[in-house]
Design a protein around this motif. Structure first.
Motif, short mmCIF file in Angstrom:
data_model
loop_
_atom_site.label_atom_id
_atom_site.label_comp_id
_atom_site.label_asym_id
_atom_site.label_seq_id
_atom_site.Cartn_x
_atom_site.Cartn_y
_atom_site.Cartn_z
N ASN A 140 11.66 -18.28 -4.03
CA ASN A 140 11.51 -18.08 -5.47
C ASN A 140 12.40 -16.92 -5.92
O ASN A 140 12.21 -15.79 -5.48
CB ASN A 140 10.04 -17.77 -5.82
CG ASN A 140 9.82 -17.73 -7.32
OD1 ASN A 140 10.17 -18.65 -8.04
ND2 ASN A 140 9.22 -16.65 -7.80
N ASN A 141 13.37 -17.21 -6.75
CA ASN A 141 14.28 -16.18 -7.26
C ASN A 141 14.93 -15.36 -6.15
O ASN A 141 15.10 -14.14 -6.28
CB ASN A 141 13.55 -15.25 -8.24
CG ASN A 141 13.14 -15.97 -9.52
OD1 ASN A 141 13.91 -16.76 -10.06
ND2 ASN A 141 11.93 -15.71 -9.98
N LYS A 144 13.67 -11.84 -4.92
CA LYS A 144 13.96 -10.56 -5.58
C LYS A 144 12.96 -10.20 -6.68
O LYS A 144 13.12 -9.18 -7.34
CB LYS A 144 15.37 -10.60 -6.16
CG LYS A 144 16.46 -10.76 -5.11
CD LYS A 144 17.83 -10.87 -5.74
CE LYS A 144 18.91 -11.05 -4.67
NZ LYS A 144 20.27 -11.20 -5.28
N ALA A 145 11.95 -11.04 -6.86
CA ALA A 145 10.97 -10.75 -7.91
C ALA A 145 9.57 -10.99 -7.37
O ALA A 145 9.12 -10.29 -6.46
CB ALA A 145 11.25 -11.59 -9.15
N TRP A 146 8.88 -12.02 -7.92
CA TRP A 146 7.49 -12.28 -7.54
C TRP A 146 7.38 -13.57 -6.77
O TRP A 146 8.34 -14.33 -6.63
CB TRP A 146 6.61 -12.27 -8.78
CG TRP A 146 6.79 -11.04 -9.61
CD1 TRP A 146 7.26 -10.97 -10.89
CD2 TRP A 146 6.56 -9.68 -9.22
NE1 TRP A 146 7.32 -9.67 -11.32
CE2 TRP A 146 6.89 -8.84 -10.32
CE3 TRP A 146 6.09 -9.07 -8.05
CZ2 TRP A 146 6.78 -7.46 -10.28
CZ3 TRP A 146 5.99 -7.69 -7.99
CH2 TRP A 146 6.32 -6.91 -9.10
N GLY A 149 7.09 -18.29 -9.79
CA GLY A 149 7.71 -18.24 -11.11
C GLY A 149 8.33 -16.90 -11.41
O GLY A 149 8.78 -16.17 -10.52
N ASP A 150 8.32 -16.56 -12.70
CA ASP A 150 8.96 -15.32 -13.15
C ASP A 150 7.95 -14.23 -13.52
O ASP A 150 8.34 -13.16 -13.98
CB ASP A 150 9.85 -15.60 -14.37
CG ASP A 150 10.98 -16.55 -14.04
OD1 ASP A 150 11.57 -16.41 -12.94
OD2 ASP A 150 11.26 -17.45 -14.86
N LYS A 151 6.67 -14.53 -13.31
CA LYS A 151 5.63 -13.61 -13.77
C LYS A 151 4.72 -13.20 -12.62
O LYS A 151 4.40 -14.01 -11.74
CB LYS A 151 4.80 -14.29 -14.88
CG LYS A 151 3.77 -13.41 -15.52
CD LYS A 151 3.01 -14.20 -16.60
CE LYS A 151 1.90 -13.35 -17.21
NZ LYS A 151 1.10 -14.12 -18.21
N SER A 153 1.56 -12.66 -10.50
CA SER A 153 0.36 -13.50 -10.45
C SER A 153 -0.62 -12.99 -9.40
O SER A 153 -0.36 -12.01 -8.69
CB SER A 153 0.74 -14.95 -10.12
OG SER A 153 1.13 -15.05 -8.75
N ASP A 156 0.72 -12.28 -5.96
CA ASP A 156 1.33 -10.96 -5.73
C ASP A 156 0.27 -9.89 -5.49
O ASP A 156 0.43 -9.02 -4.63
CB ASP A 156 2.20 -10.59 -6.93
CG ASP A 156 3.26 -11.63 -7.22
OD1 ASP A 156 4.14 -11.83 -6.37
OD2 ASP A 156 3.19 -12.24 -8.30
N ARG A 192 8.44 -2.87 -5.25
CA ARG A 192 8.43 -3.25 -6.68
C ARG A 192 7.03 -3.18 -7.26
O ARG A 192 6.81 -2.65 -8.35
CB ARG A 192 8.96 -4.68 -6.86
CG ARG A 192 10.46 -4.81 -6.89
CD ARG A 192 10.88 -6.18 -7.38
NE ARG A 192 10.39 -7.28 -6.56
CZ ARG A 192 10.93 -7.66 -5.41
NH1 ARG A 192 11.97 -7.01 -4.93
NH2 ARG A 192 10.43 -8.68 -4.74
#
Length: 211
Positions: A140-141, A144-146, A149-151, A153, A156, A192
């Motif tokens: 997912n991405n 580099k993030a979660w 998706g992009d949010k 949750s 995480d 992060r």
């Protein structure tokens, strides 16, 4: 505003993901942490005679996983689509796969057997979990993030609680001190999450209790 009470033993434990979500969403709640002696006096008033229990006005929710899902749904930590929620469950179940081995270690009373079980946790169980989480995150991405998706949750929140607090408890170290250098994506993820202003503030102020 609803009256919110989180009831648990005087420890972080499985209630900590709820506290992380409350911190992130700015929820004002009563954090009731019973000692064993205090709990004995109120045990009969609890659903199934156990904690954790979440009370929101006249609603009572027992059991850790039910509380996680309820709080995540109430405060925007679950994806809106079914596939996204399934991906959250995949992450959580990847961590739950360690429960069998960790529970055996926790209840073992024979020192030699307990030492053997700990070695298995360190050498097999936890590395496998971290390897699988690293793979999921990479998908997912580019990791580099979660996790979903992009949010941010529930996936995480649960993962951070395990990697930051849970692993430290099993190895007898301070929270956040377990190295993830062999898993660079997870290492970046923990950094992060920990750097989120509301999480950083919560971690700085939270009581220093056992896991």
């Amino acid at each position: 505003m609803p009256s919110v009470r989180l009831k648990y033993f005087d420890a972080k434990g499985r209630a900590e993901p709820v506290r992380f979500m409350f911190a992130l969403d700015g929820v004002d709640y009563e954090d009731i942490r019973y000692s064993q002696e205090e709990f004995a006096k109120v045990k009969a008033t609890m659903p199934f005679g156990q904690v954790p229990v979440l009370e929101v006005d006249d609603i009572t929710v027992p059991h850790s996983k039910a509380i996680y899902t309820f709080v995540a749904a109430q405060h925007g930590f679950l994806p809106a689509d079914n596939l996204g929620r399934a991906h959250v469950d995949v992450v959580i179940e990847t961590i739950s796969d360690t429960d069998f081995d960790s529970t055996k270690w926790f209840f073992e009373q024979v020192p030699e057997k307990k030492e053997e079980l700990m070695k298995h946790l360190k050498d097999v169980t936890f590395p496998k979990m971290k390897e699988n989480l690293e793979k999921i995150l990479s998908e997912n991405n580019e990791g580099k993030a979660w996790f979903v998706g992009d949010k941010l949750s529930l996936a995480d929140v649960i993962t951070f609680s395990m990697l930051h607090d849970g692993l430290a408890m099993f190895t007898g170290k301070e929270p956040g001190s377990c190295s993830l250098s062999d898993y660079p994506l997870l290492e970046g993820f923990v950094a992060r999450f920990k750097a989120l202003p509301k999480i950083a503030t919560y971690l700085e102020k939270r009581p220093n209790t056992p896991y």
